[in-house]
Scaffold this active site. Structure first.
Site, PDB file in Angstrom:
ATOM      1  CG  ASP A 175      -0.237  -0.172   2.534  1.00 42.81           C
ATOM      2  OD1 ASP A 175       0.917   0.294   2.663  1.00 42.81           O
ATOM      3  OD2 ASP A 175      -0.811  -0.789   3.439  1.00 42.81           O
ATOM      4  CE  LYS A 198      -4.445  -1.607   1.313  1.00 47.82           C
ATOM      5  NZ  LYS A 198      -3.792  -2.028   2.563  1.00 47.82           N
ATOM      6  CB  THR A 229      -6.959 -11.088   8.502  1.00 48.31           C
ATOM      7  OG1 THR A 229      -6.936  -9.927   7.664  1.00 48.31           O
ATOM      8  CG2 THR A 229      -7.602 -10.737   9.834  1.00 48.31           C
ATOM      9  CB  ALA A 230      -2.725 -13.163   5.621  1.00 44.22           C
ATOM     10  N   GLY A 231      -5.128 -10.698   4.484  1.00 45.05           N
ATOM     11  CA  GLY A 231      -5.933 -10.355   3.313  1.00 45.05           C
ATOM     12  C   GLY A 231      -5.162  -9.489   2.336  1.00 45.05           C
TER      13      GLY A 231
END
Length: 317
Positions: A175, A198, A229-231
């Protein structure tokens, strides 16, 4: 550095969050961990007893405010209070992972700034200095009115990838906020950078938009400070491969790895996830793609430098 640090006025305490890291730090310094016990009343209240004299000593507490964050934060505050009341000369808090750091500003109306709240709590409890690693935002240093040494995980992660001798690499920030971190790694590895454009509609939900920079046929190394959460990181990795990257590695300083994180990483295009032990990972969170690097030598060196009134700035790079 000798294996035996003989000054009895240096005391290193460990609480519950990351005992393994604390033992490693103590071993590098050459001291035994100071004795204290953490127990609970039947209703869950935390009780801490210091089991040796620390009067006039320079004390260092090693505690990440990782999951369960509220429990570990309360342990830290209670030990600081106990040390203050037991006449410690200085109380230095080593927080490899600083929890509540993601709420560092008011992005929307009526939001708290928890990174500042936690800083206030640590100061009010009686800490004299903080040593931390890769704060989510550098401005959190300004939330403290006591000295803070902000160490970086980038050199440790960079050295690992340098030793792998990967071909044609590009460092990718997942990001816009992480561009400075990516640039530092890129400078160390003499590689170009790319950025994932993003947007995040709500916390822990990410949506990939565009890739800025040339990643065609290259080995991409994604770098972030926290993987929760590794999203974000798995979406980014899959997008890089879809857009022509040859293979994707990912790295971060703080492996929070909550909820669906491990399953997502296992099923993603990420070849290897490189993390540090700033957060103690239980065995069930370790898997084949995971590589764990130690921050113990860095933190041990910073403790010795603070104790001996030497400059810590040499460790920032």
């Amino acid at each position: 550095m000798s294996n035996q640090y003989l000054d009895p006025n240096l005391k290193v305490f460990s609480l519950s969050s990351n005992r393994g890291l604390a033992e490693e730090i103590a071993k590098v310094i050459g001291v035994e961990l100071a004795k204290c016990s953490v127990t609970h009343f039947s209703d869950g209240e935390i009780q801490i007893n210091i089991e040796e004299s620390i009067r006039g000593c320079d004390v260092f507490i090693i505690q990440s405010t990782s999951q369960p964050v509220n429990e570990h934060l309360m342990e830290l505050l209670i030990l600081i209070d106990a040390l203050k009341r037991a006449s410690a000369k200085t109380i230095n808090v080593v927080i490899p992972y600083y929890g509540y750091a993601r709420q560092d500003r008011k992005a929307r109306a009526r939001e708290p700034i928890t990174a500042k709240l936690v800083a206030n709590l640590i100061e009010t409890a009686g800490a004299h200095r903080v040593i931390s690693l890769d704060l989510h935002a550098p401005q959190i240093q300004g939330f403290f009115d006591i000295p803070i040494d902000h160490l970086m995980g980038v050199p440790i992660l960079s050295d690992y990838f340098e030793n792998k001798n990967l071909d044609d690499i590009v460092i990718v920030s997942p990001d816009h906020g992480g561009v400075t971190r990516a640039r530092k790694m890129a400078d160390r590895l003499k590689a170009p950078i790319a950025i994932i454009d993003k947007r995040r509609p709500r916390p822990n939900v990410a949506e990939v938009m565009n890739i800025v920079g040339n990643i065609e046929g290259k080995t991409a190394i994604l770098i972030d400070d926290i993987i929760d959460t590794a999203g974000t990181i798995t979406l980014a990795a899959n997008a890089l491969v879809e857009n022509g990257a040859a293979e994707v590695y990912a790295c971060c300083t703080h492996p929070v790895l909550s909820g669906p994180a491990i399953e997502r990483i296992k099923n993603s295009k990420i070849k290897e996830l490189v993390v540090t032990n700033s957060i103690g990972l239980p065995e069930e969170k370790k898997f084949d793609k995971l590589v764990e690097l130690s921050v113990a030598p860095l933190l041990a060196e910073s403790i010795i430098r603070v104790y001996e009134d030497q400059s810590v700035s040499v460790l920032f790079d």
